[in-house]
Structure formats: structure tokens, C-alpha cells
Design an enzyme around this catalytic site. Structure first.
Site, mmCIF file in Angstrom:
data_model
loop_
_atom_site.group_PDB
_atom_site.id
_atom_site.type_symbol
_atom_site.label_atom_id
_atom_site.label_comp_id
_atom_site.label_asym_id
_atom_site.label_seq_id
_atom_site.Cartn_x
_atom_site.Cartn_y
_atom_site.Cartn_z
ATOM 1 N N GLN A 229 0.851 -1.194 0.000
ATOM 2 C CA GLN A 229 0.000 0.000 0.000
ATOM 3 C C GLN A 229 0.886 1.243 0.000
ATOM 4 O OE1 GLN A 229 -2.705 0.133 3.400
ATOM 5 N NE2 GLN A 229 -2.400 2.327 3.502
ATOM 6 N N GLY A 230 0.904 1.969 -1.123
ATOM 7 C CA GLY A 230 1.782 3.128 -1.252
ATOM 8 C C GLY A 230 1.038 4.428 -1.018
ATOM 9 N N SER B 224 1.681 6.601 2.333
ATOM 10 C CA SER B 224 2.495 7.553 3.098
ATOM 11 C C SER B 224 3.734 8.000 2.326
ATOM 12 C CB SER B 224 2.964 6.924 4.414
ATOM 13 O OG SER B 224 1.869 6.439 5.131
ATOM 14 N N SER C 49 4.627 -1.313 3.795
ATOM 15 C CA SER C 49 4.744 -2.691 4.289
ATOM 16 C C SER C 49 4.790 -3.669 3.128
ATOM 17 C CB SER C 49 3.555 -3.045 5.190
ATOM 18 O OG SER C 49 3.475 -2.151 6.264
ATOM 19 N N GLU D 267 -8.733 -0.608 7.899
ATOM 20 C CA GLU D 267 -7.535 -1.058 8.624
ATOM 21 C C GLU D 267 -7.851 -1.135 10.116
ATOM 22 O OE1 GLU D 267 -3.261 0.070 7.098
ATOM 23 O OE2 GLU D 267 -4.556 1.778 6.800
HETATM 24 C C1 FAD Z 1 4.701 -0.639 11.152
HETATM 25 C C2 FAD Z 1 4.157 0.398 10.192
HETATM 26 C C3 FAD Z 1 3.624 -0.030 8.979
HETATM 27 C C4 FAD Z 1 3.167 0.926 8.050
HETATM 28 N N1 FAD Z 1 2.699 0.485 6.832
HETATM 29 C C5 FAD Z 1 2.338 1.406 5.899
HETATM 30 C C6 FAD Z 1 1.959 0.976 4.581
HETATM 31 O O1 FAD Z 1 1.944 -0.218 4.273
HETATM 32 N N2 FAD Z 1 1.635 1.904 3.673
HETATM 33 C C7 FAD Z 1 1.622 3.249 3.979
HETATM 34 O O2 FAD Z 1 1.282 4.042 3.095
HETATM 35 N N3 FAD Z 1 1.983 3.703 5.217
HETATM 36 C C8 FAD Z 1 2.336 2.803 6.175
HETATM 37 N N4 FAD Z 1 2.737 3.235 7.428
HETATM 38 C C9 FAD Z 1 2.822 4.671 7.685
HETATM 39 C C10 FAD Z 1 1.758 5.221 8.627
HETATM 40 O O3 FAD Z 1 0.502 5.256 8.006
HETATM 41 C C11 FAD Z 1 2.238 6.630 9.054
HETATM 42 O O4 FAD Z 1 3.435 6.454 9.786
HETATM 43 C C12 FAD Z 1 1.200 7.335 9.891
HETATM 44 O O5 FAD Z 1 0.078 7.702 9.130
HETATM 45 C C13 FAD Z 1 1.794 8.612 10.564
HETATM 46 O O6 FAD Z 1 2.393 9.421 9.627
HETATM 47 P P1 FAD Z 1 3.880 9.979 9.870
HETATM 48 O O7 FAD Z 1 4.759 8.819 10.215
HETATM 49 O O8 FAD Z 1 4.248 10.804 8.674
HETATM 50 O O9 FAD Z 1 3.791 10.901 11.160
HETATM 51 P P2 FAD Z 1 3.261 12.404 11.226
HETATM 52 O O10 FAD Z 1 1.979 12.513 10.482
HETATM 53 O O11 FAD Z 1 4.370 13.317 10.833
HETATM 54 O O12 FAD Z 1 2.952 12.563 12.766
HETATM 55 C C14 FAD Z 1 3.986 12.871 13.731
HETATM 56 C C15 FAD Z 1 3.317 13.095 15.071
HETATM 57 O O13 FAD Z 1 2.448 14.251 15.007
HETATM 58 C C16 FAD Z 1 1.133 13.898 15.415
HETATM 59 N N5 FAD Z 1 0.148 14.629 14.612
HETATM 60 C C17 FAD Z 1 0.158 14.833 13.271
HETATM 61 N N6 FAD Z 1 -0.936 15.529 12.889
HETATM 62 C C18 FAD Z 1 -1.677 15.744 14.008
HETATM 63 C C19 FAD Z 1 -2.918 16.402 14.258
HETATM 64 N N7 FAD Z 1 -3.636 16.944 13.271
HETATM 65 N N8 FAD Z 1 -3.379 16.433 15.538
HETATM 66 C C20 FAD Z 1 -2.662 15.880 16.562
HETATM 67 N N9 FAD Z 1 -1.457 15.255 16.377
HETATM 68 C C21 FAD Z 1 -0.983 15.186 15.124
HETATM 69 C C22 FAD Z 1 1.025 12.405 15.136
HETATM 70 O O14 FAD Z 1 0.013 11.796 15.934
HETATM 71 C C23 FAD Z 1 2.435 11.914 15.495
HETATM 72 O O15 FAD Z 1 2.535 11.740 16.892
HETATM 73 C C24 FAD Z 1 3.194 2.308 8.380
HETATM 74 C C25 FAD Z 1 3.694 2.723 9.625
HETATM 75 C C26 FAD Z 1 4.181 1.788 10.522
HETATM 76 C C27 FAD Z 1 4.724 2.264 11.827
#
Ligand code: FAD
Length: 362
Positions: A119-120, A122, A154, A238
Site C-alpha cells: 500500500q503506497g 504515506s 509494508s 484497517e
Molecule cells: C509498522 C508500520 C507499517 C506501516 N505500513 C504502511 C503501509 O503499508 N503503507 C503506507 O502508506 N503507510 C504505512 N505506514 C505509515 C503510517 O501510516 C504513518 O506512519 C502514519 O500515518 C503517521 O504518519 P507519519 O509517520 O508521517 O507521522 P506524522 O503525520 O508526521 O505525525 C507525527 C506526530 O504528530 C502527530 N500529529 C500529526 N498531525 C496531528 C494532528 N492533526 N493532531 C494531533 N497530532 C498530530 C502524530 O500523531 C504523530 O505523533 C506504516 C507505519 C508503521 C509504523
């Protein structure tokens, strides 16, 4: 609510138990070895009739009620077998938004495990704020050309196909300019780079770079600009309760930890037991509601939050009980840290609950 198995469910459970006993030791249960063999495990489960049980017969499922998925998860956890691969959210995404042609072409292979998916969504600058993604898809004749950078993808190292969100229109509001594509991972212009997790695992996810990768126009899912709708379907599923069936795995970890304790258990272990039991009953209630045709929408965020609390309580219990002395149990602690991030962070779930369930700040 009657939580006991019906005669059909009991027969299914018996058949599954026997099969799982026969599989003992054949498939790795953790680390890189688990991820490397996950495709074989998927196909073995499917071949024996224990995978995709609730999905449409037309695409290779059995159309059984979702409680059968929970039975599979419970028995897998009891037997100490590898976890059931989770891809229901992709099946639902394509099932809701894909054309009949795309569904017929892609759902059977996705369900029976002969084609692997990732799933692409993020990107380095677009996780919680997914609508600000910058990967682009530009039309060129009968194809779109993709440029961009996906991360935390993933299973990207073993995937044959990726469900990619990309911007096709920069002139409209952020979320209205996004489209969804089914992209072959074996085409030129795609580079997959592994990412190492804190647990040492390198096979679970990676980053994917698109530099002029081409995708036929017919691989767009839905119409141009409808990618956001698909993304919302995928992320809400999910968090759905039947995927939470793996609460059984938490129960097994708690029992495993209890067997290591002489005398009174550490407080963290007692709390993990309470949380696990709460989640088990909550999942069963959700499934009963599902059987009555009740859909939950934003309540999926409550499920995701409860699951996160439970997984992290179990992780803390592992740390309090065995420390770093047992690599598998310590790994459970480290993996639990990811639960409050993947599939939408806990803060984002709380925002959804506040705004869409409690009606605050709207
Ligand atoms: C094990 C794992 C598997 C994953 N698999 C996939 C996958 O297959 N495909 C895919 O596309 N993605 C995947 N992801 C990515 C995942 O969806 C993102 O990590 C997640 O959506 C958070 O985005 P970010 O890491 O950019 O953090 P950010 O969005 O930058 O967030 C950083 C911090 O700020 C907080 N924050 C951000 N915005 C707000 C707000 N509006 N209000 C309050 N707090 C806020 C967040 O809660 C977090 O604590 C995976 C992640 C993990 C850990």
C-alpha cells in the site's frame, strides 16, 4: 449475544486445529524468516480453506460470517502458528472502488496469495496529513507516468503490485486532486529500498521511489480525483473489528508471560491481562453487531485506540516480566511501539473520535 460456537463453527474450529497441528514447525513465526515465508503461509492457509473465509465467492472467498476470521486468529494464536497475513483493507478498497474488470483481474490473486501487494500511501512529508502528498501521476497517451517517494510501505520488497495514491490535478483542493492506481512493482522506474525496524527486522517494510514508472490508464481505481475516497475506505477498514481478531495473540502472550512468573505478577502483567480481556469481549460485541448489519464508520477509531492500548500494555508487561532476556518477548515490546503510529496515529484517532463521534470543535 451468544459467544459460544454454533455447530458449524465448532466443526470448522476442529478441522482447523487438526490442520494446524500438522503444520507445526513448518513455517517461521517471527523475525525476517516470518516475513520471508509469509507468502507461503498465506497460500497454505488459503489452500486449506482458512484464509479469505469472509470474502466473496466470486473472487475466491467463502462468504462466511466474519466470526470465522476470529476463529482462525484464535486457533493460530493457541497453536503458536504464524499470524494470519492482513490485507482485508485492500480487498475492501478494491471491492468498493474498483471496476468489475479490475476486481476480476486482481482480487482472486490478492486473496489466494499468488500475487503479493503493498500500500503506497504515506510519504516522507505526508502521513497523518495524507492529502498533502506530492507524488504525481501525469497522463501520457494511454499511460500515466509516476514520480515520487513513498515510505513505510509494508511488504514492498516482496510485492508484485502496489496500490499507489498520486496527485493527478494540482489545480483543485488538495484531497480532490488525488487518484489511485494499481502499479506493477516489476516495471522500470521503481526502486525499492528496505528499512530496518528497531526489532532488527528488515523484511517488513521499505521505501519505494518512483522515477518515471508507467502505468496503463485502465489501472486507475475509480475516476480521476477519486483516490481520496478509496483512501478513506482503506484506512477505516484497517481499523475494523474483524482485523482485531488477533487480540487472541495478545492473550497468548499474557499467558506465556504468566508462566514465567513465580509469586505475585508484576502490576504491568495484571493490567495487560485486564486490557486483553476487555479487547476480546469488545471484539466479540463488534462482531455480533456486524452480524446484525450494524456498520461502525468512525467508531473504527475507538477499536484502533483500544487495540493500541492493549498491544502496548502487553508490551510493557513483557518488559516488566522478562526484560531483554527473551528476544521474542522483548521483540513484542518493541513492535508494540509501532501500533500507535501505523494505520493512523493515536492522536489522529482521538481527533476523529472528538470531531465525528462526540461532535466537538465542529
Ligand atoms: C509498522 C508500520 C507499517 C506501516 N505500513 C504502511 C503501509 O503499508 N503503507 C503506507 O502508506 N503507510 C504505512 N505506514 C505509515 C503510517 O501510516 C504513518 O506512519 C502514519 O500515518 C503517521 O504518519 P507519519 O509517520 O508521517 O507521522 P506524522 O503525520 O508526521 O505525525 C507525527 C506526530 O504528530 C502527530 N500529529 C500529526 N498531525 C496531528 C494532528 N492533526 N493532531 C494531533 N497530532 C498530530 C502524530 O500523531 C504523530 O505523533 C506504516 C507505519 C508503521 C509504523
Amino acid at each position: 449475544m451468544d459467544f459460544r460456537d454454533s455447530p458449524e463453527e465448532a466443526a470448522f474450529r476442529d478441522r482447523l486445529r487438526t490442520w494446524l497441528t500438522e503444520q507445526k514447525g513448518k513455517f517461521p513465526t517471527s523475525g525476517d524468516e516470518y516475513w520471508a515465508a509469509q507468502g507461503d503461509w498465506h497460500r497454505a492457509l488459503y489452500g486449506a480453506g482458512f484464509f479469505g473465509t469472509s470474502w466473496p465467492k466470486e473472487f475466491g472467498g467463502q462468504e462466511l460470517p466474519p466470526v470465522y476470521d476470529v476463529i482462525v486468529d484464535e486457533e493460530i494464536a493457541k497453536a503458536g502458528a504464524p499470524a494470519r497475513p492482513s490485507l482485508g483493507y485492500l480487498v475492501v478498497g478494491l471491492g468498493h472502488h474498483g471496476s468489475k474488470e479490475l476486481q476480476q483481474r486482481f482480487l482472486p490473486g490478492m486473496i489466494n496469495g499468488t500475487e503479493r501487494w503493498c500500500q503506497g500511501f504515506s510519504e516522507p512529508g505526508a502521513g497523518s496529513d495524507l492529502a498533502s502528498l506530492t507524488t504525481t501521476a501525469t497522463r501520457d497517451g494511454d499511460e500515466y507516468v509516476i514520480h515520487g517517494h513513498k515510505v513505510w510501505t509494508s511488504y514492498s520488497d516482496v510485492a508484485d503490485w502496489c496500490l499507489v495514491l498520486a496527485r493527478t490535478d494540482k489545480e483543485v483542493a488538495k484531497h480532490k486532486g488525488i487518484s489511485a492506481f494499481i502499479v506493477s512493482m516489476h516495471r522500470p522506474g521503481i526502486e525499492q529500498r528496505p528499512l530496518k525496524m528497531i526489532s532488527g527486522v528488515t523484511k517488513e517494510f521499505g521505501q519505494v521511489l518512483f522515477d518515471g514508472a508507467r502505468v496503463p490508464v485502465e489501472n486507475m481505481v475509480g475516476a480521476p480525483g477519486e483516490g481520496w475516497k478509496l483512501a478513506m475506505t482503506v484506512v477505516s477498514h484497517e481499523r475494523e473489528p474483524s482485523t482485531l481478531g488477533f487480540s487472541a495473540r495478545y492473550g497468548k502472550l499474557v499467558r506465556q508471560l504468566s508462566s514465567r512468573v513465580d509469586g505475585p505478577p508484576p502490576e504491568a502483567l495484571s493490567w495487560a491481562w485486564v486490557q486483553t480481556e476487555m479487547l476480546r469481549l469488545h471484539v466479540r460485541r463488534r462482531l455480533s453487531e456486524q452480524l446484525d448489519g450494524i456498520t461502525h464508520g468512525p467508531q473504527g477509531s475507538l477499536d484502533k485506540l483500544l487495540m493500541t492500548w492493549t498491544e502496548q500494555a502487553v508490551g510493557h508487561a513483557a518488559l516488566a516480566t522478562v526484560g531483554t532476556s527473551d528476544p521474542e518477548l522483548f521483540g513484542a515490546y518493541m513492535y508494540s511501539r509501532a501500533q500507535s503510529v501505523m494505520g493512523g496515529t493515536s492522536q489522529i484517532q482521538k481527533n476523529i473520535i472528538a470531531q465525528r463521534i462526540l461532535g466537538l470543535g465542529v
